[in-house]
Write a protein that holds these residues in place. Structure first.
Motif, PDB file in Angstrom:
ATOM      1  N   UNK A   1      14.075   2.544  -6.507  1.00 51.39           N
ATOM      2  CA  UNK A   1      15.008   3.643  -6.264  1.00 51.39           C
ATOM      3  C   UNK A   1      14.271   4.925  -5.891  1.00 51.39           C
ATOM      4  N   UNK A   2      13.214   5.246  -6.617  1.00 50.54           N
ATOM      5  CA  UNK A   2      12.470   6.474  -6.325  1.00 50.54           C
ATOM      6  C   UNK A   2      11.772   6.384  -4.974  1.00 50.54           C
ATOM      7  N   UNK A   3      11.237   5.205  -4.658  1.00 52.36           N
ATOM      8  CA  UNK A   3      10.622   5.034  -3.342  1.00 52.36           C
ATOM      9  C   UNK A   3      11.672   5.164  -2.240  1.00 52.36           C
ATOM     10  N   UNK A   4      12.886   4.641  -2.496  1.00 54.09           N
ATOM     11  CA  UNK A   4      13.957   4.746  -1.506  1.00 54.09           C
ATOM     12  C   UNK A   4      14.341   6.206  -1.275  1.00 54.09           C
ATOM     13  N   UNK A   5      14.425   6.986  -2.337  1.00 53.69           N
ATOM     14  CA  UNK A   5      14.750   8.412  -2.198  1.00 53.69           C
ATOM     15  C   UNK A   5      13.667   9.133  -1.402  1.00 53.69           C
ATOM     16  N   UNK A   6      12.424   8.840  -1.709  1.00 55.19           N
ATOM     17  CA  UNK A   6      11.325   9.474  -0.959  1.00 55.19           C
ATOM     18  C   UNK A   6      11.365   9.065   0.506  1.00 55.19           C
ATOM     19  N   UNK A   7      11.659   7.802   0.744  1.00 54.23           N
ATOM     20  CA  UNK A   7      11.645   7.279   2.106  1.00 54.23           C
ATOM     21  C   UNK A   7      12.790   7.840   2.940  1.00 54.23           C
ATOM     22  N   UNK A   8      13.993   7.810   2.388  1.00 55.71           N
ATOM     23  CA  UNK A   8      15.139   8.308   3.146  1.00 55.71           C
ATOM     24  C   UNK A   8      15.035   9.821   3.329  1.00 55.71           C
TER      25      UNK A   8
ATOM     26  N   UNK B   1       0.808  -1.214   0.000  1.00 52.99           N
ATOM     27  CA  UNK B   1       0.000   0.000   0.000  1.00 52.99           C
ATOM     28  C   UNK B   1       0.845   1.270   0.000  1.00 52.99           C
ATOM     29  N   UNK B   2       2.111   1.141  -0.373  1.00 51.21           N
ATOM     30  CA  UNK B   2       2.988   2.321  -0.393  1.00 51.21           C
ATOM     31  C   UNK B   2       2.484   3.329  -1.425  1.00 51.21           C
ATOM     32  N   UNK B   3       2.464   4.608  -1.091  1.00 53.55           N
ATOM     33  CA  UNK B   3       2.009   5.619  -2.053  1.00 53.55           C
ATOM     34  C   UNK B   3       3.020   5.810  -3.179  1.00 53.55           C
ATOM     35  N   UNK B   4       2.568   6.411  -4.248  1.00 59.92           N
ATOM     36  CA  UNK B   4       3.496   6.771  -5.323  1.00 59.92           C
ATOM     37  C   UNK B   4       4.404   7.886  -4.813  1.00 59.92           C
ATOM     38  N   UNK B   5       5.714   7.721  -4.921  1.00 66.87           N
ATOM     39  CA  UNK B   5       6.612   8.757  -4.377  1.00 66.87           C
ATOM     40  C   UNK B   5       6.512  10.060  -5.154  1.00 66.87           C
ATOM     41  N   UNK B   6       6.530  11.148  -4.421  1.00 71.26           N
ATOM     42  CA  UNK B   6       6.433  12.478  -5.027  1.00 71.26           C
ATOM     43  C   UNK B   6       7.830  12.996  -5.378  1.00 71.26           C
TER      44      UNK B   6
ATOM     45  N   UNK C   1      15.289   2.979  11.763  1.00 67.44           N
ATOM     46  CA  UNK C   1      14.008   3.695  11.693  1.00 67.44           C
ATOM     47  C   UNK C   1      12.988   2.869  10.909  1.00 67.44           C
ATOM     48  N   UNK C   2      13.432   2.273   9.812  1.00 67.46           N
ATOM     49  CA  UNK C   2      12.562   1.430   8.997  1.00 67.46           C
ATOM     50  C   UNK C   2      12.144   0.172   9.764  1.00 67.46           C
ATOM     51  N   UNK C   3      13.126  -0.461  10.436  1.00 67.44           N
ATOM     52  CA  UNK C   3      12.841  -1.685  11.186  1.00 67.44           C
ATOM     53  C   UNK C   3      11.891  -1.429  12.352  1.00 67.44           C
ATOM     54  N   UNK C   4      11.831  -0.195  12.846  1.00 73.51           N
ATOM     55  CA  UNK C   4      10.910   0.171  13.911  1.00 73.51           C
ATOM     56  C   UNK C   4       9.492   0.396  13.396  1.00 73.51           C
ATOM     57  N   UNK C   5       9.296   0.234  12.080  1.00 71.16           N
ATOM     58  CA  UNK C   5       7.965   0.370  11.502  1.00 71.16           C
ATOM     59  C   UNK C   5       7.561   1.796  11.205  1.00 71.16           C
ATOM     60  N   UNK C   6       8.517   2.698  11.050  1.00 76.81           N
ATOM     61  CA  UNK C   6       8.199   4.114  10.874  1.00 76.81           C
ATOM     62  C   UNK C   6       8.227   4.560   9.417  1.00 76.81           C
ATOM     63  N   UNK C   7       8.571   3.633   8.510  1.00 79.20           N
ATOM     64  CA  UNK C   7       8.649   3.962   7.091  1.00 79.20           C
ATOM     65  C   UNK C   7       7.281   3.870   6.431  1.00 79.20           C
ATOM     66  N   UNK C   8       7.001   4.808   5.552  1.00 79.90           N
ATOM     67  CA  UNK C   8       5.764   4.785   4.766  1.00 79.90           C
ATOM     68  C   UNK C   8       5.867   3.818   3.594  1.00 79.90           C
ATOM     69  N   UNK C   9       7.094   3.599   3.126  1.00 81.73           N
ATOM     70  CA  UNK C   9       7.289   2.876   1.868  1.00 81.73           C
ATOM     71  C   UNK C   9       7.767   1.431   2.027  1.00 81.73           C
ATOM     72  N   UNK C  10       8.615   1.171   3.009  1.00 78.47           N
ATOM     73  CA  UNK C  10       9.275  -0.133   3.083  1.00 78.47           C
ATOM     74  C   UNK C  10       9.059  -0.803   4.431  1.00 78.47           C
ATOM     75  N   UNK C  11       9.162  -2.121   4.396  1.00 80.35           N
ATOM     76  CA  UNK C  11       9.185  -2.914   5.614  1.00 80.35           C
ATOM     77  C   UNK C  11      10.383  -3.845   5.533  1.00 80.35           C
ATOM     78  N   UNK C  12      11.108  -3.988   6.650  1.00 79.60           N
ATOM     79  CA  UNK C  12      12.313  -4.823   6.653  1.00 79.60           C
ATOM     80  C   UNK C  12      12.313  -5.698   7.897  1.00 79.60           C
TER      81      UNK C  12
END
Length: 484
Positions: free
Chosen positions: A77-84, A57-62, A204-215
């Motif tokens: 790659x674009x989702x990673x840039x938006x996420x970081x 359900x990740x949004x399209x990165x802006x 931060x991602x592993x803590x569940x705070x990312x909008x785009x990714x889960x690890x």
């Protein structure tokens, strides 16, 4: 590894005692299937197992990038840039008192397509690369060769790792003196900081705070460590060279530092603390490429080295014997097994000799099956991991379970630390690249280095690599303290 002159090795006694209580479970009389085990937590987070990657359900990165396509690589790659960017938009004000400014430009390129001039060069010159260009405040990536190889070999989180690292360089220039970075800062310091910033982002991602990714903290972080291993420097490169990024041992250290302690700790990385721990060094004339053959003669030298290293434990040392790698009465973990019944380490010398063949870096970068092995130290470390089972048994330590596996890797690291110091007459010494060979072994599906006596290994590579490093830097006492 390399051999020095003289038959006897005078290795420092790194184990005064392994003061652990426990009992050895009864032998099963079967070969292990290499079952995974869970160990404690990952820097305070629970050990988790699930498919890592882009959330459904990740949004399209802006964000937009010049040259970007509809490929899965560019989508990641674009989702990673938006996420970081989301991560640093929170971190810079909170921890550094700065407003976050997005990078000015993004570029996705295929080096096989018409050349694009960027940062004083062309995209044809930047094949198999991703980079940050300070004058243009631009992050660029090779979507044609590098990203597809990373995704195929290591999974989607490898792409996120690389883009997170390059974005870390953009953050360095935004922090400036707050990160101690200027035109005189060495490349290795900048790279260690960027790897560390990547680790803090993944926390931060592993803590569940990312909008785009889960690890996940097991398989997901394993993808990250495997990708850092892949993009390590060649063995024998000097950390003082312009462009040095670090060995896999060095790079995983920096990532784990950021994951455990956060971005402010990363900003404190400087030349002094890098020089104190960096393992990247050039070959000296006696190294001869850093590899010795795994033969009966060199295994005999290994026996001497281990006996001396663990002489302080006050127990009968196991004998290494070439009789097939299996125990006649007990669980076997070929190609090396510790056999409690007769206190021997049974090895399959022929198989270990194949494992000990030099790494084929060309095959690695082509994504092909390697004709080489993992390197001589990987083979020696597998034998050493079974040897230290005998030491642990001698002092009454438990030989089964996750802590036993991590203690084993830690003790191998303590032995490696002892033979890393020249000038004490060692017959076997570490060469540049040896620690990376240990990392390669630790990341294998059937690794013995962080496995208990039955061959059951800890599921998360993060904990395995950390245990080896702990022993290397702090010695056997830390193994006892941390994995009792």
């Amino acid at each position: 590894m390399k051999r020095t002159g003289g038959r006897r090795a005078r290795v420092m006694a790194v184990v005064a005692s392994v003061a652990l209580a426990g009992s050895l479970a009864s032998a099963c009389g079967e070969e292990t299937a290499g079952r995974l085990q869970t160990a404690g937590d990952i820097a305070g987070l629970p050990v988790t197992h699930f498919e890592s990657g882009l959330k459904p359900d990740a949004p399209a990165p802006d964000v937009t990038a010049r040259g970007a396509t509809s490929s899965e690589e560019d989508r990641l790659a674009l989702a990673a840039i938006a996420d970081v960017s989301d991560y640093w938009e929170q971190q810079l004000p909170e921890h550094f008192g700065l407003r976050f400014d997005p990078v000015k430009a993004l570029l996705s390129y295929d080096p096989s397509e018409p050349e694009i001039e960027v940062c004083g060069a062309t995209t044809a010159d930047a094949a198999m690369n991703a980079f940050y260009c300070p004058p243009e405040d631009l992050v660029a990536w090779d979507r044609g060769m590098l990203l597809p190889l990373l995704r195929e070999r290591f999974g989607p989180m490898a792409i996120v790792t690389v883009l997170g690292h390059e974005f870390g360089h953009a953050i360095q220039y935004r922090l400036g003196e707050k990160a101690g970075v200027d035109e005189s800062t060495s490349t290795i310091v900048k790279e260690q900081q960027a790897d560390c910033f990547t680790g803090s982002y993944f926390r931060w991602m592993a803590e569940g705070r990312s909008t785009y990714f889960t690890v996940s903290t097991s398989e997901g972080l394993n993808q990250v460590l495997a990708s850092l291993f892949f993009i390590r420097d060649e063995a024998g490169q000097s950390a003082q060279e312009r462009g040095a990024h670090g060995t896999a041992f060095d790079r995983t250290y920096a990532f784990q530092l950021g994951f455990e302690k956060g971005a402010t700790e990363c900003a404190g990385i400087n030349q002094e603390n890098v020089d104190a721990r960096i393992t990247e060094q050039p070959f000296d004339p006696s190294d001869q490429g850093g590899d010795v053959s795994i033969t009966a003669d060199t295994v005999s030298l290994l026996q001497e080295s281990l006996d001396l290293a663990f002489s302080g434990a006050g127990v009968e040392a196991p004998e290494i014997v070439d009789d097939g790698g299996e125990c006649a009465d007990g669980t076997s973990t070929p190609p090396a097994s510790y056999c409690p019944a007769d206190n021997t380490v049974s090895i399959d010398l022929a198989t270990l000799s194949e494992i000990g063949q030099p790494v084929d870096r060309e095959a690695e970068f082509q994504g092909a099956e390697s004709d080489g092995g993992l390197g001589d130290f990987a083979a020696f470390a597998e034998i050493a991991s079974r040897y230290v089972q005998g030491i642990q048994k001698g002092v009454g330590a438990s030989l089964e379970g996750p802590n036993a596996g991590l203690r084993t890797s830690c003790l191998v690291g303590a032995w490696a630390g002892a033979i890393s110091r020249p000038g004490n007459g060692n017959t076997l010494l570490l060469s540049p690249g040896d620690l990376d060979e240990a990392i390669a072994e630790l990341l294998q599906p059937r690794s013995l280095l962080a496995a208990d006596v039955t061959g059951h290994r800890v599921a998360n590579g993060f904990a395995r690599v950390e245990s080896l490093r702990l022993g290397y830097f702090e010695g056997s006492k830390a193994c006892t303290t941390n994995y009792a």
